[in-house]
Structure formats: C-alpha cells, structure tokens
Motif scaffolding. Structure first.
Motif, short mmCIF file in Angstrom:
data_model
loop_
_atom_site.label_atom_id
_atom_site.label_comp_id
_atom_site.label_asym_id
_atom_site.label_seq_id
_atom_site.Cartn_x
_atom_site.Cartn_y
_atom_site.Cartn_z
N ALA A 1 -12.27 -6.79 -1.97
CA ALA A 1 -10.91 -6.61 -1.46
C ALA A 1 -10.06 -5.81 -2.43
N GLN A 2 -10.16 -6.10 -3.71
CA GLN A 2 -9.37 -5.38 -4.70
C GLN A 2 -9.76 -3.90 -4.74
N THR A 3 -11.05 -3.62 -4.65
CA THR A 3 -11.50 -2.23 -4.62
C THR A 3 -10.97 -1.51 -3.39
N LEU A 4 -11.04 -2.18 -2.24
CA LEU A 4 -10.55 -1.58 -1.00
C LEU A 4 -9.06 -1.29 -1.07
N MET A 5 -8.28 -2.20 -1.64
CA MET A 5 -6.84 -1.97 -1.78
C MET A 5 -6.56 -0.74 -2.64
N ASP A 6 -7.31 -0.59 -3.73
CA ASP A 6 -7.14 0.58 -4.60
C ASP A 6 -7.47 1.87 -3.84
N VAL A 7 -8.55 1.85 -3.06
CA VAL A 7 -8.94 3.04 -2.30
C VAL A 7 -7.87 3.40 -1.28
N LEU A 8 -7.37 2.41 -0.56
CA LEU A 8 -6.35 2.68 0.47
C LEU A 8 -5.06 3.21 -0.15
N GLN A 9 -4.63 2.62 -1.25
CA GLN A 9 -3.43 3.11 -1.91
C GLN A 9 -3.58 4.57 -2.32
N ALA A 10 -4.74 4.92 -2.85
CA ALA A 10 -4.98 6.30 -3.27
C ALA A 10 -5.03 7.25 -2.09
N GLU A 11 -5.70 6.85 -1.01
CA GLU A 11 -5.83 7.72 0.16
C GLU A 11 -4.47 7.95 0.83
N ILE A 12 -3.67 6.91 0.92
CA ILE A 12 -2.34 7.04 1.54
C ILE A 12 -1.45 7.95 0.70
N ALA A 13 -1.49 7.77 -0.61
CA ALA A 13 -0.69 8.62 -1.50
C ALA A 13 -1.15 10.07 -1.44
N MET B 1 1.75 8.74 6.39
CA MET B 1 0.66 8.50 7.33
C MET B 1 1.10 7.44 8.34
N SER B 2 0.77 7.63 9.61
CA SER B 2 1.13 6.65 10.64
C SER B 2 0.31 5.39 10.46
N MET B 3 0.81 4.28 11.00
CA MET B 3 0.08 3.03 10.91
C MET B 3 -1.26 3.11 11.63
N GLU B 4 -1.29 3.79 12.77
CA GLU B 4 -2.55 3.95 13.50
C GLU B 4 -3.57 4.70 12.66
N ALA B 5 -3.12 5.76 11.98
CA ALA B 5 -4.02 6.53 11.14
C ALA B 5 -4.55 5.71 9.96
N ILE B 6 -3.69 4.87 9.38
CA ILE B 6 -4.12 4.00 8.29
C ILE B 6 -5.14 2.99 8.79
N ALA B 7 -4.92 2.47 10.00
CA ALA B 7 -5.87 1.52 10.58
C ALA B 7 -7.23 2.17 10.82
N VAL B 8 -7.22 3.40 11.33
CA VAL B 8 -8.47 4.12 11.57
C VAL B 8 -9.17 4.43 10.24
N LEU B 9 -8.41 4.87 9.25
CA LEU B 9 -8.97 5.13 7.92
C LEU B 9 -9.63 3.87 7.36
N LEU C 1 0.81 -1.22 0.00
CA LEU C 1 0.00 0.00 0.00
C LEU C 1 0.84 1.26 0.00
N ASP C 2 2.07 1.17 0.52
CA ASP C 2 3.01 2.29 0.54
C ASP C 2 4.41 1.70 0.69
N ASP C 3 5.42 2.54 0.78
CA ASP C 3 6.79 2.05 0.85
C ASP C 3 6.98 1.05 1.99
N LYS C 4 6.37 1.33 3.15
CA LYS C 4 6.56 0.49 4.33
C LYS C 4 5.22 0.01 4.90
N VAL C 5 4.24 -0.17 4.03
CA VAL C 5 2.91 -0.60 4.46
C VAL C 5 2.42 -1.71 3.54
N GLY C 6 1.93 -2.79 4.14
CA GLY C 6 1.39 -3.89 3.36
C GLY C 6 0.12 -4.43 3.98
#
Length: 206
Positions: free
Chosen positions: A62-74, A84-92, A47-52
């Motif tokens: 699941a594929q749609t959700l992965m696309d949304v998360l990648q876009a939001e993090i970027a 973005m912190s891991m906690e913030a990604i979890a809350v998102l 999902l990001d350099d240090k996020v999976g």
C-alpha cells in the motif's frame, strides 16, 4: 521498512460522498495474526490537493502504491498544466493494480470539475463509482452504520460523524480494528486532515 510490515493486516476504512465534498475515515491498528503489531498505522493519504485515499491490506504494498500514485498525479499536472480528473486517477490506479501483485484495497476519493467522487478498488484492479463504501476486516460492521445513516444530502460536517460512527462500530466488534482514528474531508477548498484533538471532540458527539 522492516520485513514484518509486509504481513501487517487488519483494517477498517470508510468513505462517503456528501453534497459539498467527501469524507474519509480509518482506524489505526495493524495486526500480524493475533498480535497487535502497531497501534498508530497511517491508512489515510493525501495524493493531491483535492484527492485522498485509504488503504487496507499489505502495508508495504500500500505504501509503495501511494508513492507511485502521488508521483504519477504530480507528473500529469506538470506535463498538462491541469489537474487529473478523478475518473482518470481511478483508471490509472486500476491499471497499476492489474499489472502488479499489490494485495491492497483502496477507497479513492476527491473533488474535480464534476464534483465529489468516490471509487472503491480491489486487488484485481476492478473499480466501482459509489456513494459510500468500506474496506477491510471490519467493513461488515461499518456497513451496518453506513446503510442506516447515509443520505445523499449529507454535508461533510454531518458525514464526519457518520464515518466516525461506522469506524467506532467496527472497533467494537472486529478484533483486527482498533486504537485511534484518522479523519479527512475534501471539498472545493482542498483536503483537511483532522488532528487527534479535533477527532476526539467529534467522537464525543456520537
């Protein structure tokens, strides 16, 4: 995406926190009832350099959700000029799951300024900060290995073998889990996704 993908389920995924990072592993089988619909489904995403993350559940969701998360993090990184912190990604992710009908379980992992982190999320949006977890139909068998082999002082090199052993146990007992492996580690240096050849060499050590 063809219509049949919406009903493809059956999975085992595992994630564990190690002293120097995190490990993620999955198998690659997708099923429709008693039918093996696909033998090479990707259930592990960067999902990001240090996020999976790993996925279990309805493939199209699941594929749609992965696309949304990648876009939001970027987008966050672009706007704020920081990760973005891991906690913030979890809350998102939790908020997205709560507001939409996603039939998905996730293992969300990464490394931020606070170190390695792992969150397990269910379709209702609840999330748990944990040391290790497993999702999918084969998770009871994977947990048998994780409960026995996990230690907080594991390195990611050691954790790779524990994760692969947990997936192997599920593949042997759960008819909905099988075929290949996917494996990744995340450290301060970034995320490494292992090739089939590298995974075969590690599996040979089990």
């Amino acid at each position: 995406m063809n219509q049949s993908n919406e009903n493809m389920v059956g999975t085992t995924t595992v994630g564990l926190v190690c002293q120097d990072g995190v490990v993620l592993a999955t198998e690659t089988r997708a099923t429709m009832g008693a039918l093996i619909a696909n033998k090479a489904v990707n259930k592990l995403y960067q999902l990001d350099d240090k996020v999976g993350a790993t996925i279990a559940g309805t493939v199209s969701h699941a594929q749609t959700l992965m696309d949304v998360l990648q876009a939001e993090i970027a987008l966050y990184k672009l706007k704020n000029e920081k990760d973005m912190s891991m906690e913030a990604i979890a809350v998102l992710t939790s908020n997205i799951l709560k507001s939409n009908a996603y039939g998905v379980q996730l293992i969300l992992t990464g490394v931020d300024k606070k170190g390695p982190k792992l969150y397990g999320l269910d379709p209702s949006g609840s999330y748990i900060d944990d040391d290790y977890t497993s999702t999918g139909s084969g998770s009871p068998f994977a947990y048998g290995v994780l409960e026995n082999k996990y230690r907080k002082d594991l390195t990611t090199d050691e954790g790779r073998l524990v994760a692969l052993e947990a997936i192997s146990a599920a593949k042997q007992r759960d008819v909905y889990s099988g075929n290949g492996f996917r494996l990744a580690t995340i450290t301060d240096e970034g995320m490494k996704t292992y090739t089939n050849e590298e995974i075969e060499e590690l599996v040979a050590q089990l």
